[in-house]
Structures are given as C-alpha cells and as structure tokens.
Design a protein around this motif. Sequence first.
Motif, PDB file in Angstrom:
ATOM      1  N   ILE A 111      47.696  45.889  36.866  1.00 58.73           N
ATOM      2  CA  ILE A 111      46.945  44.785  37.456  1.00 58.73           C
ATOM      3  C   ILE A 111      45.771  44.506  36.538  1.00 58.73           C
ATOM      4  O   ILE A 111      45.080  45.426  36.098  1.00 58.73           O
ATOM      5  N   PHE A 112      45.550  43.228  36.257  1.00 59.68           N
ATOM      6  CA  PHE A 112      44.439  42.804  35.412  1.00 59.68           C
ATOM      7  C   PHE A 112      43.555  41.850  36.201  1.00 59.68           C
ATOM      8  O   PHE A 112      44.045  41.077  37.020  1.00 59.68           O
ATOM      9  N   LEU A 113      42.263  41.897  35.937  1.00 56.92           N
ATOM     10  CA  LEU A 113      41.321  40.904  36.428  1.00 56.92           C
ATOM     11  C   LEU A 113      40.998  40.007  35.241  1.00 56.92           C
ATOM     12  O   LEU A 113      40.409  40.452  34.253  1.00 56.92           O
ATOM     13  N   MET A 114      41.439  38.758  35.347  1.00 59.34           N
ATOM     14  CA  MET A 114      41.380  37.844  34.215  1.00 59.34           C
ATOM     15  C   MET A 114      40.184  36.899  34.319  1.00 59.34           C
ATOM     16  O   MET A 114      40.045  36.162  35.296  1.00 59.34           O
ATOM     17  N   PRO A 115      39.330  36.904  33.307  1.00 61.60           N
ATOM     18  CA  PRO A 115      38.248  35.916  33.263  1.00 61.60           C
ATOM     19  C   PRO A 115      38.830  34.567  32.862  1.00 61.60           C
ATOM     20  O   PRO A 115      39.953  34.480  32.350  1.00 61.60           O
ATOM     21  N   GLU A 116      38.092  33.520  33.098  1.00 58.41           N
ATOM     22  CA  GLU A 116      38.490  32.173  32.687  1.00 58.41           C
ATOM     23  C   GLU A 116      37.467  31.655  31.676  1.00 58.41           C
ATOM     24  O   GLU A 116      36.981  30.539  31.781  1.00 58.41           O
ATOM     25  N   ASN A 117      37.148  32.520  30.723  1.00 57.16           N
ATOM     26  CA  ASN A 117      36.209  32.200  29.655  1.00 57.16           C
ATOM     27  C   ASN A 117      36.591  33.119  28.496  1.00 57.16           C
ATOM     28  O   ASN A 117      36.613  34.343  28.651  1.00 57.16           O
ATOM     29  N   SER A 118      36.888  32.541  27.349  1.00 57.02           N
ATOM     30  CA  SER A 118      37.367  33.326  26.205  1.00 57.02           C
ATOM     31  C   SER A 118      36.317  34.291  25.652  1.00 57.02           C
ATOM     32  O   SER A 118      36.648  35.150  24.837  1.00 57.02           O
ATOM     33  N   ASN A 119      35.075  34.186  26.078  1.00 56.46           N
ATOM     34  CA  ASN A 119      34.037  35.125  25.644  1.00 56.46           C
ATOM     35  C   ASN A 119      34.123  36.465  26.371  1.00 56.46           C
ATOM     36  O   ASN A 119      33.370  37.385  26.052  1.00 56.46           O
ATOM     37  N   TYR A 120      34.990  36.557  27.369  1.00 57.88           N
ATOM     38  CA  TYR A 120      35.146  37.775  28.162  1.00 57.88           C
ATOM     39  C   TYR A 120      36.559  38.313  28.002  1.00 57.88           C
ATOM     40  O   TYR A 120      37.494  37.543  27.771  1.00 57.88           O
ATOM     41  N   THR A 121      36.692  39.612  28.146  1.00 57.50           N
ATOM     42  CA  THR A 121      38.011  40.241  28.021  1.00 57.50           C
ATOM     43  C   THR A 121      38.540  40.601  29.409  1.00 57.50           C
ATOM     44  O   THR A 121      37.771  40.874  30.330  1.00 57.50           O
ATOM     45  N   PRO A 122      39.877  40.596  29.567  1.00 55.68           N
ATOM     46  CA  PRO A 122      40.465  41.010  30.840  1.00 55.68           C
ATOM     47  C   PRO A 122      40.103  42.459  31.159  1.00 55.68           C
ATOM     48  O   PRO A 122      39.871  43.271  30.267  1.00 55.68           O
ATOM     49  N   ILE A 123      40.069  42.751  32.446  1.00 55.30           N
ATOM     50  CA  ILE A 123      39.802  44.114  32.910  1.00 55.30           C
ATOM     51  C   ILE A 123      41.115  44.668  33.442  1.00 55.30           C
ATOM     52  O   ILE A 123      41.673  44.117  34.396  1.00 55.30           O
ATOM     53  N   GLN A 124      41.617  45.717  32.817  1.00 59.81           N
ATOM     54  CA  GLN A 124      42.829  46.366  33.319  1.00 59.81           C
ATOM     55  C   GLN A 124      42.419  47.427  34.327  1.00 59.81           C
ATOM     56  O   GLN A 124      41.578  48.278  34.036  1.00 59.81           O
ATOM     57  N   ILE A 125      43.010  47.360  35.503  1.00 61.79           N
ATOM     58  CA  ILE A 125      42.710  48.337  36.543  1.00 61.79           C
ATOM     59  C   ILE A 125      43.424  49.637  36.197  1.00 61.79           C
ATOM     60  O   ILE A 125      44.633  49.658  35.972  1.00 61.79           O
ATOM     61  N   GLN A 126      42.651  50.705  36.137  1.00 60.12           N
ATOM     62  CA  GLN A 126      43.169  52.032  35.813  1.00 60.12           C
ATOM     63  C   GLN A 126      43.207  52.881  37.087  1.00 60.12           C
ATOM     64  O   GLN A 126      42.478  52.608  38.037  1.00 60.12           O
ATOM     65  N   PRO A 127      44.035  53.933  37.111  1.00 62.22           N
ATOM     66  CA  PRO A 127      44.109  54.788  38.302  1.00 62.22           C
ATOM     67  C   PRO A 127      42.759  55.384  38.718  1.00 62.22           C
ATOM     68  O   PRO A 127      42.531  55.606  39.907  1.00 62.22           O
ATOM     69  N   HIS A 128      41.858  55.620  37.778  1.00 63.80           N
ATOM     70  CA  HIS A 128      40.566  56.216  38.113  1.00 63.80           C
ATOM     71  C   HIS A 128      39.562  55.211  38.672  1.00 63.80           C
ATOM     72  O   HIS A 128      38.522  55.601  39.190  1.00 63.80           O
ATOM     73  N   ASN A 129      39.848  53.911  38.576  1.00 61.91           N
ATOM     74  CA  ASN A 129      38.913  52.895  39.074  1.00 61.91           C
ATOM     75  C   ASN A 129      38.895  52.861  40.599  1.00 61.91           C
ATOM     76  O   ASN A 129      39.938  52.961  41.243  1.00 61.91           O
ATOM     77  N   GLU A 130      37.702  52.723  41.150  1.00 62.08           N
ATOM     78  CA  GLU A 130      37.571  52.393  42.564  1.00 62.08           C
ATOM     79  C   GLU A 130      37.758  50.878  42.638  1.00 62.08           C
ATOM     80  O   GLU A 130      36.960  50.117  42.068  1.00 62.08           O
ATOM     81  N   PHE A 131      38.816  50.423  43.303  1.00 67.79           N
ATOM     82  CA  PHE A 131      39.181  49.007  43.229  1.00 67.79           C
ATOM     83  C   PHE A 131      39.666  48.492  44.581  1.00 67.79           C
ATOM     84  O   PHE A 131      40.526  49.096  45.211  1.00 67.79           O
ATOM     85  N   ILE A 132      39.079  47.370  45.011  1.00 65.61           N
ATOM     86  CA  ILE A 132      39.493  46.689  46.232  1.00 65.61           C
ATOM     87  C   ILE A 132      39.488  45.187  45.961  1.00 65.61           C
ATOM     88  O   ILE A 132      38.527  44.658  45.395  1.00 65.61           O
ATOM     89  N   ILE A 133      40.554  44.511  46.368  1.00 65.58           N
ATOM     90  CA  ILE A 133      40.534  43.050  46.381  1.00 65.58           C
ATOM     91  C   ILE A 133      39.878  42.679  47.700  1.00 65.58           C
ATOM     92  O   ILE A 133      40.461  42.840  48.767  1.00 65.58           O
ATOM     93  N   TRP A 134      38.634  42.215  47.643  1.00 62.81           N
ATOM     94  CA  TRP A 134      37.798  42.016  48.814  1.00 62.81           C
ATOM     95  C   TRP A 134      38.162  40.747  49.578  1.00 62.81           C
ATOM     96  O   TRP A 134      38.076  40.696  50.793  1.00 62.81           O
ATOM     97  N   GLY A 135      38.548  39.692  48.868  1.00 63.65           N
ATOM     98  CA  GLY A 135      38.917  38.431  49.511  1.00 63.65           C
ATOM     99  C   GLY A 135      39.365  37.406  48.487  1.00 63.65           C
ATOM    100  O   GLY A 135      39.160  37.579  47.289  1.00 63.65           O
ATOM    101  N   ILE A 136      39.995  36.348  48.987  1.00 63.77           N
ATOM    102  CA  ILE A 136      40.520  35.285  48.133  1.00 63.77           C
ATOM    103  C   ILE A 136      39.604  34.064  48.216  1.00 63.77           C
ATOM    104  O   ILE A 136      39.220  33.635  49.319  1.00 63.77           O
ATOM    105  N   VAL A 137      39.259  33.509  47.065  1.00 60.00           N
ATOM    106  CA  VAL A 137      38.421  32.308  47.014  1.00 60.00           C
ATOM    107  C   VAL A 137      39.286  31.106  47.392  1.00 60.00           C
ATOM    108  O   VAL A 137      40.331  30.872  46.784  1.00 60.00           O
ATOM    109  N   THR A 138      38.845  30.366  48.417  1.00 61.49           N
ATOM    110  CA  THR A 138      39.609  29.202  48.875  1.00 61.49           C
ATOM    111  C   THR A 138      38.979  27.884  48.458  1.00 61.49           C
ATOM    112  O   THR A 138      39.676  26.887  48.296  1.00 61.49           O
ATOM    113  N   TYR A 139      37.651  27.869  48.314  1.00 57.96           N
ATOM    114  CA  TYR A 139      36.937  26.664  47.887  1.00 57.96           C
ATOM    115  C   TYR A 139      35.753  27.059  47.022  1.00 57.96           C
ATOM    116  O   TYR A 139      35.230  28.176  47.138  1.00 57.96           O
ATOM    117  N   VAL A 140      35.322  26.114  46.184  1.00 55.84           N
ATOM    118  CA  VAL A 140      34.096  26.254  45.398  1.00 55.84           C
ATOM    119  C   VAL A 140      33.236  25.039  45.704  1.00 55.84           C
ATOM    120  O   VAL A 140      33.696  23.910  45.602  1.00 55.84           O
TER     121      VAL A 140
END
Length: 145
Positions: A111-140
Amino acid sequence: MQVNQKITFFVPDFQNPIETSFITSEIKAGFPSPAADFEESKVSLDHMLIKNKEATFYAKASGNSMIGAGIDDGDILVIDRSLEPRNNAVAVCFIDGEFTVKRIKKTDEAIFLMPENSNYTPIQIQPHNEFIIWGIVTYVIKQIK
C-alpha cells in the motif's frame, strides 16, 4: 518518510445550520443566457455535503503535497469516516503519530500513500508502521484567490 501535511479537525455544527440562498437553475460558465430567470431557495451546505452526520468531519489542510488533486494549503476537507477505503481514493491517514492526506494506491505487493505533487515521494506502508485510514475525503471547499 515525509508526511508534511498538518490537518486541523472540526466537527460540523448541526444544531445551528446556516441556511443561505441557493439558485436552483444552472449558472453557465460559458456564454451567459440573456435575461435568464432563476429560482431561489434556501440550502444548508452541511446538508448538501454531509451524507453520514455521525461519521463526518471537516479538516483544514496545510501544505502542498496534494495540489494535483485540487487540495491547496488552507482548503477545508469534508471527510467521511463511514466510507470504505478504495484504491485511488483521497484519504486522511494516520501514520506513525501524524495525520496526512494522500491518494491510496494498493498493489499486490504493498500500500502506498501517493502525493499529488512531484516534489514529494510516495510513502510505502511497511509492517512496522502504525497506520490507519482515518476517513475518505468527499469534498474540498476552497477560497478563490
């Protein structure tokens, strides 16, 4: 790992909704319609933007890692915690003690967390990471500059 996205959360105030005028006819973004009549009614944005009252929060984004997805510094995110995470959804995630907003990318390997800006690198979720998908963005919600 660079998260670089501070998020401040707010709970919608359903006890005191503010109703404002709403033009029910379409407003053309192209050529205007001459002498177009319009009908006006009242609407509360909370009622338009929020489907699951108990599971929805507002948050203020900070940073520019998601500019390609239309999320700029200072924008207000509408986040629904009742929605199931899905591939390519924009989500607010909690990783190693910090909140971030990124696009979810799930492959067979990771699982990767992908930025939408080329100045940032994707974050690959590793087994040691504390990770929760807290919620889905529906509007901005954004201010036009």
